[in-house]
Design an enzyme around this catalytic site. Structure first.
Site, short mmCIF file in Angstrom:
data_model
loop_
_atom_site.label_atom_id
_atom_site.label_comp_id
_atom_site.label_asym_id
_atom_site.label_seq_id
_atom_site.Cartn_x
_atom_site.Cartn_y
_atom_site.Cartn_z
N SER A 12 46.06 31.40 51.88
CA SER A 12 45.44 32.72 52.03
C SER A 12 43.94 32.54 52.21
CB SER A 12 45.72 33.57 50.80
OG SER A 12 44.84 34.66 50.80
N HIS A 36 47.58 32.90 56.16
CA HIS A 36 47.82 34.25 55.64
C HIS A 36 46.50 35.00 55.60
CE1 HIS A 36 50.06 37.18 53.12
NE2 HIS A 36 48.94 37.27 52.42
N ASP A 38 44.64 38.48 54.54
CA ASP A 38 44.71 39.69 53.71
C ASP A 38 43.71 40.72 54.22
OD1 ASP A 38 46.65 38.96 51.67
OD2 ASP A 38 45.22 37.38 51.18
N MET A 40 42.12 44.33 53.79
CA MET A 40 41.95 45.33 52.72
C MET A 40 40.98 46.42 53.16
SD MET A 40 41.55 42.82 49.51
CE MET A 40 42.67 41.45 49.24
N HIS A 70 48.70 40.43 56.50
CA HIS A 70 49.17 41.28 55.41
C HIS A 70 48.23 42.48 55.32
CE1 HIS A 70 49.64 41.49 50.69
NE2 HIS A 70 50.09 42.56 51.29
N MET A 72 46.87 45.50 53.69
CA MET A 72 46.77 46.28 52.45
C MET A 72 45.88 47.47 52.74
SD MET A 72 46.43 43.13 49.82
CE MET A 72 46.09 42.02 51.14
N MET A 141 55.20 40.86 46.50
CA MET A 141 53.90 40.68 45.84
C MET A 141 54.14 40.25 44.40
SD MET A 141 51.44 41.01 47.92
CE MET A 141 50.15 40.80 46.69
N ASP A 179 53.62 36.15 47.25
CA ASP A 179 52.16 36.16 47.42
C ASP A 179 51.50 36.54 46.10
OD1 ASP A 179 49.58 36.45 48.35
OD2 ASP A 179 50.00 38.20 49.61
C1 DX5 Z 1 46.22 39.52 46.97
C2 DX5 Z 1 46.48 38.82 48.29
C3 DX5 Z 1 46.83 37.40 48.17
C4 DX5 Z 1 45.80 36.53 47.51
C5 DX5 Z 1 46.52 35.43 46.81
O1 DX5 Z 1 45.95 40.83 47.24
O2 DX5 Z 1 47.53 39.48 48.98
O3 DX5 Z 1 47.20 36.86 49.44
O4 DX5 Z 1 44.86 36.01 48.39
O5 DX5 Z 1 45.60 34.73 46.08
P1 DX5 Z 1 46.00 33.72 44.92
O6 DX5 Z 1 46.89 32.67 45.53
O7 DX5 Z 1 44.71 33.21 44.45
O8 DX5 Z 1 46.74 34.52 43.89
ZN ZN Z 2 48.43 38.61 50.87
#
Ligand code: DX5
Ligand code: ZN
Length: 227
Positions: A12, A36, A38, A40, A70, A72, A141, A179
């Protein structure tokens, strides 16, 4: 459908050093081709990250990467087109983030991407049942979304087990991804529950040698399935 040769580690980029993200990614080549991302919006989750431009530059520098986006974000329909034209492979949306999940998943497919669906730790996995036949990836998640570096929530493993059972019972072919909070201690339980894709942020980029950590996690995963 993607055919995997074994469990895959998807680093990620949220935990990658922001000013050296290019070098960090370069160092992973050879160990994994999944990345991956993320995304947001500061509303669906209390944090902000990056947008389609990062996906576009990754696509132009690494044609063969599997870009696992992903989202969010609230009302993800607003952004599907932008991430698709930037070069995303998988686009995964939250069941909690849209009033029109079925339509949004169709939109992802129509834009030429592989549709994925995901859910927060507090959301029942049964909510996904009506769309399982439409998706290529289901993301469980294992932390509350928004931040890297949180502790794995073990109760989420039961959702992964259900999804693995339903996949067989329904003759379906989605990949199962987990994740959040995944590292050497939690990867074995995740793969034994049925996870195909293991997202790891802080475990990979918090380590001195990210590529070695990807290799070590893959080894842990393979050993756990063989035991
Ligand atoms: C959280 C993200 C994850 C995050 C995971 O909102 O969706 O992808 O980056 O990070 P770690 O592996 O540090 O929990
Ligand atoms: Zn993620």
């Amino acid at each position: 459908m993607t055919c995997l040769k074994g469990p895959v580690i998807a680093p990620s980029l949220l935990s990658a050093p922001p000013l050296a993200i290019g070098e960090a990614i370069e160092s992973l080549k050879g160990e994994t081709d999944w990345l991956h991302l993320d995304i947001m919006d500061g509303r669906f989750v209390p944090n902000l990250s990056y947008g389609p431009e990062l996906v576009r530059s990754l696509r132009s520098t690494w044609a063969g990467a599997v870009l696992d986006v992903h989202l969010m974000v609230e009302s993800p329909e607003r952004f599907i087109g932008a991430f698709a034209s930037a070069g995303a492979d998988y686009v995964t949306i939250h069941v909690e983030a849209t009033h029109h999940l079925h339509r949004a998943l169709e939109m992802i497919r129509n834009e030429g991407c592989r549709p994925g669906v995901t859910l927060n730790p507090g959301t029942p996995v049964e909510w996904l049942k009506p769309v399982l036949h439409m998706v290529e990836l289901v993301l469980v998640m294992s932390v509350n979304p928004g931040f890297g570096g949180q502790a794995f929530i073990p109760e989420t493993l039961e959702k992964t087990r259900s999804l693995a059972r339903w996949r067989v019972a329904g003759n379906l072919a989605y990949l199962i991804e987990m994740d959040g909070g995944l590292g050497p201690d939690t990867v074995p339980d995740a793969v034994c529950a049925g996870t195909d894709i293991l997202v790891a942020g802080s475990a990979v980029f918090g380590s001195k040698h990210p590529a070695d950590m990807v290799k070590a996690l893959k080894k842990r995963a393979l050993e756990a399935i063989r035991d």
